[in-house]
Design a protein around this motif. Structure first.
Motif, mmCIF file in Angstrom:
data_model
loop_
_atom_site.group_PDB
_atom_site.id
_atom_site.type_symbol
_atom_site.label_atom_id
_atom_site.label_comp_id
_atom_site.label_asym_id
_atom_site.label_seq_id
_atom_site.Cartn_x
_atom_site.Cartn_y
_atom_site.Cartn_z
ATOM 1 N N VAL A 44 -7.091 -6.920 -4.258
ATOM 2 C CA VAL A 44 -6.982 -5.490 -4.587
ATOM 3 C C VAL A 44 -6.184 -5.321 -5.873
ATOM 4 C CG1 VAL A 44 -5.990 -3.297 -3.865
ATOM 5 C CG2 VAL A 44 -7.215 -4.683 -2.222
ATOM 6 N N MET A 45 -5.096 -6.077 -5.953
ATOM 7 C CA MET A 45 -4.236 -5.949 -7.128
ATOM 8 C C MET A 45 -4.949 -6.398 -8.392
ATOM 9 S SD MET A 45 -1.435 -4.651 -6.267
ATOM 10 C CE MET A 45 -0.241 -5.008 -7.529
ATOM 11 N N CYS A 46 -5.917 -7.321 -8.226
ATOM 12 C CA CYS A 46 -6.631 -7.822 -9.398
ATOM 13 C C CYS A 46 -7.625 -6.804 -9.936
ATOM 14 C CB CYS A 46 -7.369 -9.100 -9.061
ATOM 15 S SG CYS A 46 -6.260 -10.447 -8.735
ATOM 16 N N ASN A 47 -7.934 -5.834 -9.147
ATOM 17 C CA ASN A 47 -8.864 -4.811 -9.593
ATOM 18 C C ASN A 47 -8.248 -4.062 -10.765
ATOM 19 O OD1 ASN A 47 -10.486 -2.646 -9.946
ATOM 20 N ND2 ASN A 47 -10.372 -1.916 -7.823
ATOM 21 N N PRO A 48 -8.905 -4.100 -11.907
ATOM 22 C CA PRO A 48 -8.291 -3.442 -13.078
ATOM 23 C C PRO A 48 -8.187 -1.923 -12.924
ATOM 24 C CG PRO A 48 -10.504 -4.182 -13.578
ATOM 25 C CD PRO A 48 -10.177 -4.735 -12.243
ATOM 26 N N PHE A 49 -8.950 -1.377 -11.972
ATOM 27 C CA PHE A 49 -8.900 0.075 -11.804
ATOM 28 C C PHE A 49 -7.848 0.500 -10.802
ATOM 29 C CE2 PHE A 49 -13.179 -0.919 -13.217
ATOM 30 C CZ PHE A 49 -13.215 -0.155 -14.360
ATOM 31 N N TYR A 50 -7.176 -0.466 -10.249
ATOM 32 C CA TYR A 50 -6.150 -0.118 -9.259
ATOM 33 C C TYR A 50 -4.795 -0.030 -9.930
ATOM 34 C CZ TYR A 50 -2.932 -0.526 -5.373
ATOM 35 O OH TYR A 50 -1.911 -0.305 -4.488
ATOM 36 N N ASN A 51 -4.126 1.069 -9.709
ATOM 37 C CA ASN A 51 -2.773 1.224 -10.239
ATOM 38 C C ASN A 51 -1.788 0.732 -9.200
ATOM 39 O OD1 ASN A 51 -3.183 2.348 -12.719
ATOM 40 N ND2 ASN A 51 -3.359 4.417 -11.891
ATOM 41 N N PRO A 52 -0.966 -0.230 -9.522
ATOM 42 C CA PRO A 52 0.022 -0.670 -8.526
ATOM 43 C C PRO A 52 0.882 0.514 -8.102
ATOM 44 C CG PRO A 52 -0.025 -2.160 -10.375
ATOM 45 C CD PRO A 52 -0.893 -1.006 -10.741
ATOM 46 N N GLY A 53 1.040 0.641 -6.798
ATOM 47 C CA GLY A 53 1.822 1.761 -6.295
ATOM 48 C C GLY A 53 0.967 2.865 -5.722
ATOM 49 N N ASP A 54 -0.322 2.814 -5.995
ATOM 50 C CA ASP A 54 -1.209 3.810 -5.395
ATOM 51 C C ASP A 54 -1.623 3.376 -4.005
ATOM 52 O OD1 ASP A 54 -1.045 5.121 -7.696
ATOM 53 O OD2 ASP A 54 -3.144 4.877 -8.313
ATOM 54 N N CYS A 55 -2.101 4.326 -3.246
ATOM 55 C CA CYS A 55 -2.642 3.979 -1.940
ATOM 56 C C CYS A 55 -3.883 3.113 -2.142
ATOM 57 C CB CYS A 55 -3.012 5.234 -1.165
ATOM 58 S SG CYS A 55 -1.570 6.126 -0.626
ATOM 59 N N ILE A 56 -4.102 2.229 -1.184
ATOM 60 C CA ILE A 56 -5.223 1.310 -1.315
ATOM 61 C C ILE A 56 -6.474 1.962 -0.741
ATOM 62 C CG2 ILE A 56 -6.135 -0.916 -0.581
ATOM 63 C CD1 ILE A 56 -3.211 -1.887 -0.532
#
Lengths: 921, 139
Positions: B110-122
């Motif tokens: 999930v963290m590797c997803n470039p569209f995911y902002n760390p700290g956001d809900c998954i």
């Protein structure tokens, strides 16, 4: 033994329990005043020894707990103090009777008792008794403390005699079997002569002596006794008492190791105790000599007393690790007996307190977890609340804030359990408030505006809902409105659409009774609830200050007629507001709610200058995009005005939103200068308004622009009416014109006027109109139209020597011989490729009134959009050979595209009259 | 198998939480929330010296009447908490450990997803499916 005392701690094992009770009618306030005074005497240095006696006072103690006094002597009520009110001597015998009755309740265990009579003089008593004291009133009882000290000393004498009595009758006599209440029937018919039974008796007695020693301040001896008791009881598998002996051992060790106390009740009592270890060796000597059991103590009456005592202590006293192990063991023994639940529970609580001091939270939590599962008999609601509260307090102490908050919340819920006839909403609310830190929730919305939300939203929301509900049931609607607004403001991102609807619905319900305000709400507990401004309803579109100014879009966009030029070179857009004029601020907002949001009473918050804000009401559609809102107001005085926020009323909640509190908005308002009043002009012209707006290339704001369509060469007069709509007389006017878009070559003067005519009407009083005439004259070059040249070259005749474009140049000198044409006729000519436009800006600079005195001017611009059409077309061009080869006739087909007659004049003065729409050669 | 799986951010707010008996979701919120106390305590107890080679798996956080709560903490202090039915005695420590490892791997994805902002809900379907499979596993 049914009522657990959750406040117990290990030190309580060394205290003597004294019950202080009122008899008859004693005002509660007075009773507790006396009780407090008595309680101060909690520690007594017994005379002629260095031992310290600790007293624990209770004003309420269940007699059934007293029955466990043999098991652990600190549970035994040894002293009784009765406080009574006796107004007349007649009542005295009756009062005395009551005293005796009360004494009988605890009679079996009492060492001594006292009666304090208030309201009577001493003469009533027939003979002076030591156990009765008379005081005339609650205020005149200086000797209470002294009497208590005497009383405690008498308790000590009894205690000491009991201790010596029990400690010395070692082997000879038959030792009675001590037992706890529920054991009694188990021992019926047991062989009392067996070794097993004897050992059991010995062990229990030894433990009992240990308790007494501990109470009598002989810690070292008690340790020895406890050790022996443990040995004896272990061999006979007497688990309950083994547990008690182990616990006693732990208590004694805890008292030794942690003189500061584990109960957390910091105060005078413990402060003195801190010197305990240093004097411990001296203090315990007398006891050690008398017991003569410990081999170390046996020789201790010699010179080497100190060292042996040290050795003895090191051997007997448990280390911090051992204390916990022994507590664990003791609790596991207790847990074998269902009836000893309270003992087990209290032992757990004590162990947790010790672990909290040792900072071993993990193990403490295990003890607590165990304590949670100890099932006592059916608890009353009040006891449940007490139990949960104390669990919460203990968790707090070991640093488990969340767990603590959880139990506190459970306690709060218990306060209002449906089974309770009179729900304590107030208590529930108070407890709920205490849970806030555990859920990392503060009730100050400022903490939330600083960046993203932190914390467990689902749980926090639940808590807020409960707060809202509890405060509503408490009958404090203002409070519930405040909490509900807080919920809406801070948890907006986490609410589902349905929840948003529900919350706002209930908020509207509440506010219909009690509108939300911007005042702090102060609770009786001293907590101050800050106001909750709805900065998210609607949300202001975030922009930073710099862009505000340069774009002129957001805050700083002002009405052009409020804008004045003070000849200042300012990079940013510079503007001022005029006193007495309506000023505007434009905001971009959007509505995050899934339904229509009605914002009422929205206005500006300003500082500096007296400002009359004219509130606006608006209705934002659901999930609206950016929505411009214009807030207006009138500055009443001059000076610097700072716009620092806006106020709204949403769902009946009034909120003041300051810009510096808004997230993402890096400005704390903007400052505008307000200058003295100036006149104001409104322009109306004889020409229709134009749909075109000129590009504000020069940075000027064009208030109105007009358009006109003219044929080339035509002149038109533009009548401009200048109306003074302000309140100040107009004194000065300057007009300048500027042509923009002048790619076309323009001949002659485009705009001309005579200012003097207008100025003669000045000064212009408010409401008066002046006229100003401008002549528009268009002369443009329409040459070089390709299709005609094409025709020319098609003739195949060389016209060399003549620049191709020259024939058309200045040939046509149209002269308008008609009156200015009506502009509505424009647009008749379909071929727009021939239409050229001219644009110009007329600048009116005017001033008057107090503002003029300060050198301020207003600027007003009129945009002029002129479409110019050619008046004649040369439809065909051809050449004919003339008489001379050097010359030729140039034949031009001239088409009059206007609707008027016009005359074409050439150099040879041949005039040609063309009628409208006519084509001639 | 697991009745509730939660991912908690470094700042102790939930990034992801899902439980099987959905009707009483709040109860699990409370369970997981209070378990953070123990997690905090365990992390602080481990000390700083062992940061490099410390065990990510925290073991049993605490048992309740019906459930057992297990914890796991990544090097970036993101916590995984799993609530398991305590009646399920067949579950060994090792299995829990491997479940956490699976969870960690999926979280890393999930963290590797470039569209995911760390700290956001998954909100990741792959992660969802993995959690579902962990919850569904035959007991």
């Amino acid at each position: 033994m049914s009522v657990p005392d959750y406040m117990q701690c290990a030190e309580d094992h060394q205290t003597l329990l004294v019950v202080v009770q009122p008899v008859g009618i004693v005002p509660e306030e007075n009773f507790f005043r006396i009780y407090k005074r008595i309680s101060t005497v909690s520690q007594i240095n017994v005379r002629d020894s260095q031992r310290v006696l600790y007293i624990r006072y209770r004003h309420h103690y269940p007699p059934e707990n007293n029955e466990w006094g043999d098991f652990q002597t600190h549970r035994k009520v040894v002293g009784l103090i009765i406080i009574t009110d006796c107004s007349s001597a007649k009542d005295w015998p009756q009062t005395f009777e009551k005293f005796h009755l009360q004494k009988e309740i605890y009679g079996s265990t009492l060492y001594d008792s006292r009666l304090f009579v208030f309201g009577l003089q001493e003469e009533v008593a027939e003979q002076p008794r030591t156990d009765v004291a008379f005081y005339p009133s609650y205020d005149e009882c200086e000797t209470v403390e002294k009497r208590i000290e005497d009383f405690i000393e008498s308790l000590f004498i009894v205690l000491e005699s009991k201790r010596l009595d029990r400690a010395t009758d070692k082997s000879g006599d038959k030792i009675p079997l001590l037992c706890v209440p529920f054991e009694k029937k188990d021992f019926v018919g047991l062989d009392t002569d067996s070794r097993h039974y004897k050992k059991r008796c010995q062990g229990r007695m030894r433990k009992h002596v240990g308790d007494l020693c501990l109470q009598a301040g002989m810690l070292q001896d008690s340790l020895v006794h406890y050790h022996m008791a443990v040995e004896l009881l272990r061999s006979v598998n007497d688990f309950l008492w083994l547990g008690a002996a182990l616990e006693g051992l732990c208590s004694a060790s805890v008292i030794y190791h942690y003189p500061g106390g584990t109960g957390g009740k910091a105060g005078a009592r413990r402060a003195q105790g801190s010197s305990l270890p240093t004097e411990a060796s001296n203090r315990h000597r007398p006891g050690a000599q008398e017991v003569l059991i410990d081999p170390g103590a046996l020789t201790s009456n010699g010179i080497n007393a100190d060292t042996s005592a040290e050795i003895g202590r090191a051997k007997n006293c448990l280390g911090p690790e051992d204390i916990i192990d022994k507590y664990k063991e003791a609790i596991s023994y207790y847990s074998k007996y269902k009836n000893a639940g309270v003992i087990e529970l209290e032992a757990c609580v004590k162990a947790v307190r010790v672990l909290a001091i040792q900072k071993r939270s993990m193990e403490a939590s295990e003890f607590l977890q165990n304590a949670v599962y100890i099932n006592l008999r059916q608890l009353s609601e009040e006891e449940k609340i007490q139990r949960y509260s104390i669990l919460s307090e203990l968790y707090e102490r070991i640093g488990f804030h969340r767990k603590s908050a959880f139990f506190k919340r459970v306690a709060a819920m218990q306060c209002v359990a449906p089974s309770i006839s009179e729900p304590g909403w107030r208590a529930c609310y108070k407890l709920l408030l205490e849970t806030l830190p555990g859920y990392s929730l503060s009730l100050d919305p400022k903490d939330f505006s600083k960046g993203t939300h932190k914390g467990w939203a689902a749980v926090q929301m639940r808590l807020l809902h409960e707060l809202v509900y509890a405060s509503r049931r408490m009958g404090n609607p203002a409070l519930s409105v405040r909490h509900l607004s807080f919920l809406l403001q801070t948890m907006l991102d986490f609410l589902s659409d349905q929840e948003k609807k529900d919350v706002t619905q209930s908020l509207e319900n509440y506010t219909s009774k009690c509108p939300g305000t911007m005042q702090f709400i102060t609770l009786p507990e001293g907590l101050r609830l800050p106001p909750v401004p709805f900065t998210k309803l609607p949300i202001l579109f975030p922009l930073d200050a710099a862009s505000l100014f340069s774009q002129g879009e957001f805050l700083t966009h002002c009405k052009p007629n409020a804008q004045i030029n003070r000849f200042i070179n300012c990079k940013d857009r510079y503007f001022q507001w005029v006193q007495g004029d309506v000023c505007e601020v434009q905001l971009m907002v959007y509505n995050p709610m899934p339904f229509e949001l009605r914002v009422e009473n929205m206005g500006l918050l300003t500082a500096g200058v007296e400002f009359e804000s004219l509130p606006a009401a608006l209705s934002l559609p659901a999930e609206s995009g950016l929505y411009p809102v214009t807030l207006v107001g009138v500055p009443q005085t001059t000076g610097q005005i700072t716009i620092n926020g806006y106020h709204t009323s949403v769902f009946g909640v009034f909120s003041d939103c300051l810009l510096d509190n808004l997230p993402g908005l890096k400005t704390n308002g903007c400052a505008v200068e307000v200058i003295p009043a100036l006149p104001r002009l409104q322009i109306s012209t004889s020409l229709p308004r134009s749909a075109h707006t000129l590009q504000p290339s020069s940075g000027d704001d064009i208030s109105t622009s007009v358009s006109v369509q003219l044929y080339n060469g035509e002149t038109q007069q533009l009548v401009i009416k200048l109306e003074n709509i302000g309140t100040e007389p107009l004194e000065k006017l300057e007009v300048t014109a500027k042509t923009v878009n002048s790619k076309e070559k323009l001949y002659g003067e485009f705009l001309s006027w005579k200012l003097e005519d207008t100025l003669s009407q000045f000064p212009l009083k408010p409401g008066k109109i002046a006229t100003f005439n401008v002549n528009i004259k268009v002369k443009l070059d329409f040459s070089c139209q390709e299709n005609l040249l094409q025709d020319l070259s098609d003739d195949g005749i060389s016209i060399s020597g003549l620049p191709l474009s020259s024939p058309f140049r200045q040939i046509v000198k149209p002269r308008v011989d008609s009156k200015p044409i009506n502009a509505t006729e424009s647009g008749k000519v379909g071929d727009f490729s021939h239409v050229k436009t001219l644009e110009a800006i007329l600048n009116f600079k005017y001033s008057g009134g107090p503002g003029h005195a300060d050198g301020y001017y207003r600027n007003l611009s009129l945009g002029l959009h002129v479409e110019v059409e050619p008046s004649v077309f040369f439809t065909h061009v051809s050449t004919l050979p003339a008489t001379s080869t050097r010359q030729c006739h140039l034949l031009l087909d001239v088409f009059n595209s206007t609707e008027h007659e016009l005359t074409v004049s050439a150099k040879n003065n041949e005039d040609l009259v063309l009628h409208a729409g006519e084509c001639q050669r | 198998m697991a009745v509730c799986v939660a991912v908690i951010a470094k700042e102790n707010y939930p990034l992801y939480i899902r439980s099987i008996p959905t009707e009483n979701e709040l109860k699990f919120h409370y369970t997981v929330h209070t378990s953070l106390d123990v997690v905090d305590e365990k992390i602080s107890a481990m000390g700083k010296a062992l940061v490099d080679q410390r065990e990510l798996y925290l073991g049993l956080l605490y048992p309740t009447e019906d459930y057992k709560v297990y914890g796991y903490v990544t090097n970036s202090k993101v916590k995984f908490v799993m609530v398991v039915d305590s009646s399920n005695t067949a579950l060994r420590d090792n299995e829990i450990r491997s479940m956490f490892r699976k969870l960690h791997n999926s979280y890393t994805d999930v963290m590797c997803n470039p569209f995911y902002n760390p700290g956001d809900c998954i909100h990741s379907r792959a992660f969802d499916n993995m959690v579902t499979s962990m919850m569904m596993q035959v007991c």
